[in-house]
Scaffold this motif. Structure first.
Motif, PDB file in Angstrom:
ATOM      1  N   LEU A  40      19.040 -12.853  53.190  1.00 14.98           N
ATOM      2  CA  LEU A  40      18.759 -13.184  51.798  1.00 14.98           C
ATOM      3  C   LEU A  40      17.658 -12.274  51.287  1.00 14.98           C
ATOM      4  O   LEU A  40      16.632 -12.091  51.951  1.00 14.98           O
ATOM      5  CB  LEU A  40      18.328 -14.650  51.676  1.00 14.98           C
ATOM      6  N   ARG A  41      17.886 -11.731  50.093  1.00 18.24           N
ATOM      7  CA  ARG A  41      16.934 -10.762  49.561  1.00 18.24           C
ATOM      8  C   ARG A  41      16.512 -11.177  48.152  1.00 18.24           C
ATOM      9  O   ARG A  41      17.373 -11.431  47.291  1.00 18.24           O
ATOM     10  CB  ARG A  41      17.671  -9.417  49.518  1.00 18.24           C
ATOM     11  N   PRO A  42      15.201 -11.247  47.878  1.00 16.24           N
ATOM     12  CA  PRO A  42      14.755 -11.584  46.527  1.00 16.24           C
ATOM     13  C   PRO A  42      15.245 -10.549  45.522  1.00 16.24           C
ATOM     14  O   PRO A  42      15.152  -9.340  45.771  1.00 16.24           O
ATOM     15  CB  PRO A  42      13.227 -11.545  46.636  1.00 16.24           C
ATOM     16  N   ARG A  50      14.240 -14.506  38.936  1.00 14.35           N
ATOM     17  CA  ARG A  50      14.152 -14.207  40.366  1.00 14.35           C
ATOM     18  C   ARG A  50      14.892 -15.256  41.196  1.00 14.35           C
ATOM     19  O   ARG A  50      14.781 -16.449  40.943  1.00 14.35           O
ATOM     20  CB  ARG A  50      12.679 -14.155  40.770  1.00 14.35           C
ATOM     21  N   LEU A  52      17.596 -15.523  45.170  1.00 10.94           N
ATOM     22  CA  LEU A  52      17.933 -14.870  46.440  1.00 10.94           C
ATOM     23  C   LEU A  52      19.388 -14.424  46.460  1.00 10.94           C
ATOM     24  O   LEU A  52      20.289 -15.199  46.134  1.00 10.94           O
ATOM     25  CB  LEU A  52      17.655 -15.814  47.616  1.00 10.94           C
ATOM     26  N   THR A  54      22.601 -12.656  48.708  1.00  9.03           N
ATOM     27  CA  THR A  54      22.989 -12.535  50.122  1.00  9.03           C
ATOM     28  C   THR A  54      23.535 -11.134  50.424  1.00  9.03           C
ATOM     29  O   THR A  54      24.285 -10.569  49.629  1.00  9.03           O
ATOM     30  CB  THR A  54      24.015 -13.615  50.551  1.00  9.03           C
ATOM     31  N   PHE A 214       9.391 -18.936  50.712  1.00 11.36           N
ATOM     32  CA  PHE A 214      10.635 -18.157  50.754  1.00 11.36           C
ATOM     33  C   PHE A 214      11.850 -19.012  50.409  1.00 11.36           C
ATOM     34  O   PHE A 214      12.622 -18.650  49.536  1.00 11.36           O
ATOM     35  CB  PHE A 214      10.842 -17.457  52.114  1.00 11.36           C
ATOM     36  N   LEU A 217      12.526 -19.745  46.824  1.00  8.77           N
ATOM     37  CA  LEU A 217      13.004 -18.711  45.892  1.00  8.77           C
ATOM     38  C   LEU A 217      14.457 -18.978  45.494  1.00  8.77           C
ATOM     39  O   LEU A 217      15.038 -18.244  44.696  1.00  8.77           O
ATOM     40  CB  LEU A 217      12.891 -17.316  46.531  1.00  8.77           C
ATOM     41  N   LEU A 218      15.049 -20.028  46.082  1.00 13.90           N
ATOM     42  CA  LEU A 218      16.456 -20.338  45.771  1.00 13.90           C
ATOM     43  C   LEU A 218      16.569 -21.090  44.450  1.00 13.90           C
ATOM     44  O   LEU A 218      15.883 -22.086  44.227  1.00 13.90           O
ATOM     45  CB  LEU A 218      17.048 -21.201  46.893  1.00 13.90           C
ATOM     46  N   GLN A 250      24.396 -14.199  44.144  1.00 11.83           N
ATOM     47  CA  GLN A 250      23.183 -15.013  44.218  1.00 11.83           C
ATOM     48  C   GLN A 250      23.538 -16.310  44.963  1.00 11.83           C
ATOM     49  O   GLN A 250      24.575 -16.926  44.693  1.00 11.83           O
ATOM     50  CB  GLN A 250      22.645 -15.358  42.826  1.00 11.83           C
TER      51      GLN A 250
END
Ligand SMILES: C[S@@+](CC[C@H](N)C(=O)[O-])C[C@H]1O[C@@H](n2cnc3c(N)ncnc32)[C@H](O)[C@@H]1O
Length: 386
Positions: A40-42, A50, A52, A54, A214, A217-218, A250
């Motif tokens: 998962l990447r911001p 903002r 996450l 995949t 972290f 952030l979802l 996302q």
């Protein structure tokens, strides 16, 4: 404390340009990405901000994220900190959200000296919940919502006053209302449900919360289906999804079956096609219409409701398959019709309060209020047709 907020403001501006800022890279390093899902990447998304993304496909049943316990901010974390020492010495009790608010402010003031700094520095600097709106924009809500928001703002002030009273014997810690409001909404909009044992030092209400760096952030979607729980076998807080996501999608979770008014008040956003949306009628208004219609035994019913203190709880009227007399059925239908027409009329009067009819000339908060008002108007119109 003012210095920290100014510093956070500068950080906030940098985050708007790139989601993978140095601050987020530091968060990755700090969390030692090998122990959690690093697919998962911001990312900045045009519709949700903002969130996450995949880097690989995700299938129903997959664990999308697992945060090890040492990285969670729980009741234990707070009790082991200097806030815990204050709580143990005081004869006053705070709830966990109040205690965590003080904790977050103290840690943010320490900056690099705090072990939590890699997390704190990626937290938003401000929120779009009504507590952050200009007072003049609050009149752009429907009457019922305004009443709810006003009550919530009063509660917020009470929570702050209790904190100030709690800290009155401790000269070193001073917390302004703005700092309190920032920390309060960080916790309000980002905390997970986390089972905590009772503590003699913390009030029992609202004690099952924790912050999960972290994971928070979802973003939320009404179509997301997840299961979130602490896994004792690997000592991680995990989220399992029942949805599929393609590579570069996302990834969403569900914050719960929340209506738009709830989403706005607690998280500062609304969703256009929210299946959980409702238009909440005011109890006093329902009683007034019933009294005007001279409904049978209304004053007795009102007394029973109020004596048992159920007038502030949420109600659902279920008609389907209910045994109800023809007279009562007619009265309820008539009352519903009057209430809905009345609400619609009042709601339409709010549209004229907007400074412009042109959406592009409205501020983001005014646009949010306008979108919500249109959604409420639509619910009322559809309900009248039924
Ligand atoms: C738990 S955080 C999620 C991460 C957050 N977007 C961030 O950048 O830190 C919750 C906040 O994200 C935003 N958010 C979550 N879901 C959203 C959505 N579907 N649309 C717009 N904003 C959303 C709201 O600001 C909310 O208060």
């Amino acid at each position: 404390m003012g210095r920290t907020l100014r510093h956070r403001k500068r950080i906030g501006k940098r985050l708007a340009r790139s989601a993978l800022s140095d601050e987020l890279k530091d968060l990755f390093k700090w969390l030692k990405m090998k122990v959690i899902n690093h697919n998962l990447r911001p990312t900045m998304f045009h519709d949700t901000g903002r969130g996450l993304m995949t880097k690989r496909p995700i299938y129903p049943g997959d664990i999308i994220i697992a945060i090890p316990k040492p990285f969670l901010i729980t009741m234990d974390t707070v009790l082991k900190s200097e806030v815990g020492s204050l709580l143990k010495r005081s004869h006053l009790k705070l709830n966990l959200q109040q205690a965590m608010t003080i904790f977050l402010i103290i840690e943010s003031e320490k900056q690099e000296e705090s072990v939590w700094w890699p997390y704190i520095k990626v937290l938003p600097e401000t929120f779009d919940t009504p507590a952050f709106w200009k007072p003049s924009d609050l009149c752009l809500f429907s009457k019922n919502l305004y009443k709810k928001i006003f009550a919530a703002l009063k509660d917020l002030q009470t929570f702050y006053d209790e904190i100030i009273l709690f800290l009155s014997s401790c000269k070193e810690i001073k917390i302004t209302f703005n700092e309190f409001r920032w920390a309060w909404y960080c916790i309000n909009s980002r905390s997970i449900y986390y089972d905590c044992d009772s503590s003699p030092y913390i009030a029992d209400t609202n004690k099952n919360i924790a912050l999960a760096p972290f994971l928070d952030l979802l973003n939320h979607s009404t179509t997301a289906e997840v299961e979130a729980a602490f896994n004792k076998n690997n000592n991680c807080f995990e989220i399992k999804t029942y949805n599929s996501f393609r590579k570069y999608d996302q990834v969403f979770i569900s914050y719960g079956a929340h209506s738009n008014t709830h989403l706005l008040m607690e998280y500062g956003f609304i969703l256009p096609d929210n299946p959980h949306d409702v238009y909440e009628l005011d109890y006093d208004e329902i009683v007034r219409v019933a009294q005007n219609l001279n409904l049978q035994y209304i004053d007795r019913k009102k007394r029973i409701i109020e004596e048992n203190n159920i007038n502030r709880k949420s109600w659902k009227l279920i008609f389907k398959d209910d045994q109800i007399s023809v007279t009562n059925q007619k009265a309820v239908e008539q009352m519903g019709h009057i209430l809905l027409q009345q609400e619609l009329l009042e709601l339409r009067n709010v549209f004229v309060k907007f400074p412009s009819k042109d959406k592009s000339r409205l501020t983001p908060h005014q646009n949010l209020a306008l979108d919500l008002l249109k959604i409420e108007e639509n619910i009322l119109q559809q309900s009248i047709k039924l």
